[in-house]
Design an enzyme around this catalytic site. Structure first.
Site, short mmCIF file in Angstrom:
data_model
loop_
_atom_site.label_atom_id
_atom_site.label_comp_id
_atom_site.label_asym_id
_atom_site.label_seq_id
_atom_site.Cartn_x
_atom_site.Cartn_y
_atom_site.Cartn_z
N ASN A 1 -10.29 -0.20 -1.03
CA ASN A 1 -8.85 -0.15 -0.81
C ASN A 1 -8.15 -0.75 -2.03
O ASN A 1 -8.34 -1.92 -2.33
CB ASN A 1 -8.52 -0.95 0.46
CG ASN A 1 -7.04 -1.02 0.78
OD1 ASN A 1 -6.20 -0.79 -0.08
ND2 ASN A 1 -6.73 -1.37 2.01
N CYS B 1 0.81 -1.22 0.00
CA CYS B 1 0.00 0.00 0.00
C CYS B 1 0.84 1.27 0.00
O CYS B 1 0.32 2.36 -0.27
CB CYS B 1 -0.94 0.00 1.19
SG CYS B 1 -1.95 -1.50 1.31
N HIS C 1 -3.61 7.01 1.84
CA HIS C 1 -4.03 5.69 1.38
C HIS C 1 -5.42 5.39 1.92
O HIS C 1 -5.72 5.61 3.10
CB HIS C 1 -3.04 4.63 1.87
CG HIS C 1 -3.53 3.24 1.72
ND1 HIS C 1 -4.02 2.73 0.53
CD2 HIS C 1 -3.61 2.22 2.62
CE1 HIS C 1 -4.38 1.47 0.71
NE2 HIS C 1 -4.14 1.14 1.96
#
Length: 320
Positions: A277, A111, A247
């Site tokens: 996500n 990520c 993020h």
């Protein structure tokens, strides 16, 4: 001289999958997902691949920057879900956008991948080795999810985001990067095991495993410190920042970071609700959405921050 973002682009799969759609195939509901994560829907790939979405995002970023693929000298893709072990996704992009001059490679920081790509590209540009770069974050996470595990699979989506970088007098002001490998297995996905004349293993696919509570504790503890570090390096405080582009992991993480920094949640734009996500792609996709909506003004001070698998984190303070 520093490194400036000259253009952005993004690409999402065409197919929208809502929480209600998932409720038809597993024991979950829109209310269960939405109240715990902030996610209402996500895009899942059908015909799209990681390299296809990268190329679409790259071409849009090049158009936004007023450049062609032939001008690009460096391509870095942050991804953990490339189409091949080799060639790299970056080499696939290089070929498809006609970037014949470019050096191309992938980085796997989960990520945090887009922030790691930005940091690496910045170092190359500051050293004078290259004058420009194309960086991307891209994932097809749906192919590594266990779609019977409702605690994990409902969180993730697919997509790609890109940014074109150039050496310029304004842009990046400070970085903070780090990893905690000792806790890395709270978010993991195994690769292929040894399989040779000496040992044999079944080739059943491995899926993402996540300890959600541990990931949450890591994020809400580490991310504010990382952001405070880039602010301190530049002699600024949170009130000087126009936008915090983080993020998109979970709405509760974003709310907690805002609270710990003493900043209004209005400064934390979201794409989580309609994208889910998307790991390395979350930050560049959100940045491109903001750019296309005219939310980014010349001179704005912006913080980008990625965090996740590794465990890893990266933050940058820049002037738009």
């Amino acid at each position: 001289m520093t490194t400036r973002i000259m253009g952005t682009g993004s690409c999402l799969p065409q197919t929208v999958v809502t929480n209600d759609d998932l409720a038809k195939i597993m024991d979950t509901s829109d209310e269960w997902i939405r109240t715990r994560t902030g996610i209402r829907e996500r895009r899942l790939a059908k015909e799209e691949t990681t390299s296809f979405m990268c190329c679409e995002a790259a071409l849009r970023a090049l158009e936004d920057a007023g450049m062609s693929g032939e001008e690009i000298e460096l391509i870095i893709v942050g991804t953990l879900t490339g189409d091949y072990v080799t060639p790299s996704t970056a080499c696939e992009v290089q070929a498809k956008i006609g970037a014949k001059r470019a050096v191309a490679f992938d980085v796997n920081a989960a990520c945090s991948g887009f922030l790691f790509a930005l940091h690496i590209a910045h170092a190359y540009l500051q050293a004078g080795i290259y004058q420009n770069a194309l960086i991307l974050g891209a994932e097809t996470l749906s192919k590594i999810m266990d779609w019977s595990d409702r605690s994990t699979c409902v969180l993730f989506g697919d997509g790609a985001g890109a940014a074109v970088l150039k050496r310029d007098e304004r842009g990046v002001l400070s970085f903070d990067m780090g990893c905690d490998g000792a806790k890395g297995h709270v978010l993991s996905c195994k690769g292929r095991p040894n399989n040779n004349p000496l040992v044999s293993h079944p080739t059943e696919p491995e899926f993402v495993h996540m300890d959600g509570q541990e990931v949450y504790k890591f994020a809400v503890g580490r991310v504010p410190k990382s952001i405070q570090s880039v602010l301190a390096q530049s002699g600024m405080d949170a009130g000087d920042i126009s936008w915090f582009v983080l993020h998109q992991a979970n709405i509760r993480i974003l709310q907690s970071v805002a609270k710990r920094l003493g900043v209004s949640e209005e400064k934390f734009p979201i794409s989580l609700d309609h994208c889910g996500n998307i790991s390395a792609a979350s930050v560049p996709i959100l940045l491109d959405e903001m750019n296309q909506k005219g939310m980014l003004k010349r001179g704005d001070k912006i913080v980008l921050s990625g965090f996740g698998g590794g465990l890893s984190w990266g933050s940058v303070l820049l002037e738009w």
